[in-house]
Design a protein around this motif. Sequence first.
Motif, PDB file in Angstrom:
ATOM      1  N   LEU A 136       0.839  -1.198   0.000  1.00  0.00           N
ATOM      2  CA  LEU A 136       0.000   0.000   0.000  1.00  0.00           C
ATOM      3  C   LEU A 136       0.873   1.246   0.000  1.00  0.00           C
ATOM      4  O   LEU A 136       0.650   2.186  -0.764  1.00  0.00           O
ATOM      5  N   LYS A 137       1.914   1.246   0.829  1.00  0.00           N
ATOM      6  CA  LYS A 137       2.824   2.383   0.882  1.00  0.00           C
ATOM      7  C   LYS A 137       3.613   2.512  -0.419  1.00  0.00           C
ATOM      8  O   LYS A 137       3.837   3.618  -0.920  1.00  0.00           O
ATOM      9  N   MET A 138       4.041   1.377  -0.957  1.00  0.00           N
ATOM     10  CA  MET A 138       4.800   1.412  -2.204  1.00  0.00           C
ATOM     11  C   MET A 138       3.959   2.000  -3.328  1.00  0.00           C
ATOM     12  O   MET A 138       4.436   2.812  -4.130  1.00  0.00           O
ATOM     13  N   MET A 139       2.686   1.605  -3.371  1.00  0.00           N
ATOM     14  CA  MET A 139       1.803   2.120  -4.406  1.00  0.00           C
ATOM     15  C   MET A 139       1.591   3.622  -4.236  1.00  0.00           C
ATOM     16  O   MET A 139       1.640   4.387  -5.201  1.00  0.00           O
ATOM     17  N   ALA A 140       1.371   4.051  -2.980  1.00  0.00           N
ATOM     18  CA  ALA A 140       1.155   5.473  -2.723  1.00  0.00           C
ATOM     19  C   ALA A 140       2.398   6.284  -3.062  1.00  0.00           C
ATOM     20  O   ALA A 140       2.311   7.395  -3.589  1.00  0.00           O
ATOM     21  N   ALA A 141       3.581   5.716  -2.765  1.00  0.00           N
ATOM     22  CA  ALA A 141       4.830   6.426  -3.044  1.00  0.00           C
ATOM     23  C   ALA A 141       5.074   6.564  -4.541  1.00  0.00           C
ATOM     24  O   ALA A 141       5.746   7.498  -4.986  1.00  0.00           O
ATOM     25  N   ARG A 142       4.526   5.635  -5.328  1.00  0.00           N
ATOM     26  CA  ARG A 142       4.740   5.661  -6.773  1.00  0.00           C
ATOM     27  C   ARG A 142       3.669   6.446  -7.520  1.00  0.00           C
ATOM     28  O   ARG A 142       3.801   6.674  -8.722  1.00  0.00           O
ATOM     29  N   LEU A 143       2.609   6.831  -6.816  1.00  0.00           N
ATOM     30  CA  LEU A 143       1.562   7.601  -7.479  1.00  0.00           C
ATOM     31  C   LEU A 143       2.125   8.944  -7.938  1.00  0.00           C
ATOM     32  O   LEU A 143       2.712   9.681  -7.147  1.00  0.00           O
ATOM     33  N   VAL A 165       5.624  14.214   1.892  1.00  0.00           N
ATOM     34  CA  VAL A 165       5.392  13.908   3.305  1.00  0.00           C
ATOM     35  C   VAL A 165       5.842  12.485   3.616  1.00  0.00           C
ATOM     36  O   VAL A 165       5.438  11.534   2.944  1.00  0.00           O
ATOM     37  N   ALA A 166       6.679  12.349   4.634  1.00  0.00           N
ATOM     38  CA  ALA A 166       7.146  11.036   5.081  1.00  0.00           C
ATOM     39  C   ALA A 166       6.477  10.685   6.408  1.00  0.00           C
ATOM     40  O   ALA A 166       5.990  11.566   7.125  1.00  0.00           O
ATOM     41  N   LEU A 167       6.461   9.399   6.735  1.00  0.00           N
ATOM     42  CA  LEU A 167       5.856   8.918   7.977  1.00  0.00           C
ATOM     43  C   LEU A 167       6.903   8.217   8.829  1.00  0.00           C
ATOM     44  O   LEU A 167       7.617   7.344   8.345  1.00  0.00           O
ATOM     45  N   ALA A 168       6.967   8.587  10.097  1.00  0.00           N
ATOM     46  CA  ALA A 168       7.824   7.882  11.047  1.00  0.00           C
ATOM     47  C   ALA A 168       6.999   6.821  11.766  1.00  0.00           C
ATOM     48  O   ALA A 168       5.766   6.822  11.704  1.00  0.00           O
ATOM     49  N   SER A 188       2.184  14.642  -1.522  1.00  0.00           N
ATOM     50  CA  SER A 188       2.893  13.511  -2.110  1.00  0.00           C
ATOM     51  C   SER A 188       3.495  12.657  -1.006  1.00  0.00           C
ATOM     52  O   SER A 188       4.341  13.137  -0.243  1.00  0.00           O
ATOM     53  N   TYR A 189       3.042  11.408  -0.895  1.00  0.00           N
ATOM     54  CA  TYR A 189       3.612  10.512   0.114  1.00  0.00           C
ATOM     55  C   TYR A 189       4.946   9.969  -0.382  1.00  0.00           C
ATOM     56  O   TYR A 189       5.080   9.558  -1.533  1.00  0.00           O
ATOM     57  N   THR A 190       5.934   9.988   0.488  1.00  0.00           N
ATOM     58  CA  THR A 190       7.234   9.417   0.156  1.00  0.00           C
ATOM     59  C   THR A 190       7.624   8.385   1.195  1.00  0.00           C
ATOM     60  O   THR A 190       7.427   8.599   2.398  1.00  0.00           O
ATOM     61  N   ASP A 191       8.156   7.275   0.732  1.00  0.00           N
ATOM     62  CA  ASP A 191       8.565   6.208   1.641  1.00  0.00           C
ATOM     63  C   ASP A 191      10.010   6.381   2.080  1.00  0.00           C
ATOM     64  O   ASP A 191      10.525   5.596   2.867  1.00  0.00           O
TER      65      ASP A 191
END
Length: 257
Positions: A136-143, A165-168, A188-191
């Motif tokens: 799910l995170k990988m997909m969001a990071a690639r959007l 935006v990154a998540l800790a 933009s979500y970034t992993d």
Amino acid sequence: MLEGQPCFGDIVGDLVELLRGRTLVAHNVGFDYSFLTAEAEMVDAVLPIDTAMCTVELTRRLELGTENLRLETLAAHWGITQLKPHDALDDAMVLAQILKPVLVRARERKVWLPVRPLSRREWPNGQVTHEELRPLKMMAARLPCPYVNPGRFVEGRPLVQGMRVALAAEVERTHEELVERIVHAGLSYTDNVDSETSLIICNETRPEQGKGFQARELGVPFITDTDFLSRLDAVVGGSTIEEFTDVTLAGDQFALF
């Protein structure tokens, strides 16, 4: 208690019609879903359950301040009387009464409902597992984000669409909820944490490991999950990629900038 009652196969037809087009809601919905699907498979039936919502996860998001999230605790919190605790029918009726004020509170606090699509036959718990959250995170990071990254977040100024935006790990909200809100807001979500990261959501001020530590080393601004969610209604529109594109032909290609 079950003497003289119909078997699952006798009522599965009615159950199918009852469930069709509806969302299955239960307290720890994975437990109920696994039993329902197991019984259905034994009578060669398929239950039309496409989405489910776990009220344990929903009430966790509301931060009610209760000692725990057990059904009896929530019933007492909302002033709802249980006639037969752990009785299937009574538990269902109690949950139906709890759901009303819970949905009102969720709307007041603008909390997203954890309604999940079901694409598997077995659901071991009411939450997205770590292994499922990873893709799910990988997909969001690639959007692809349609907005240009405006740079670092500055305290006192609003969030801007396109910010990375990154998540800790040090957050109270679930990662799946935060990822949903990040993407929906046009951020933009970034992993990964790097020099292009605009901010990191982290509830620790000086984390000693993980992404929080990396962000601290790079000087990336920190924001708590509560503060982040409170700012989403005031996100400023970003500049789209097209605004930075010069459509003048340069040979056989378009020239950027």
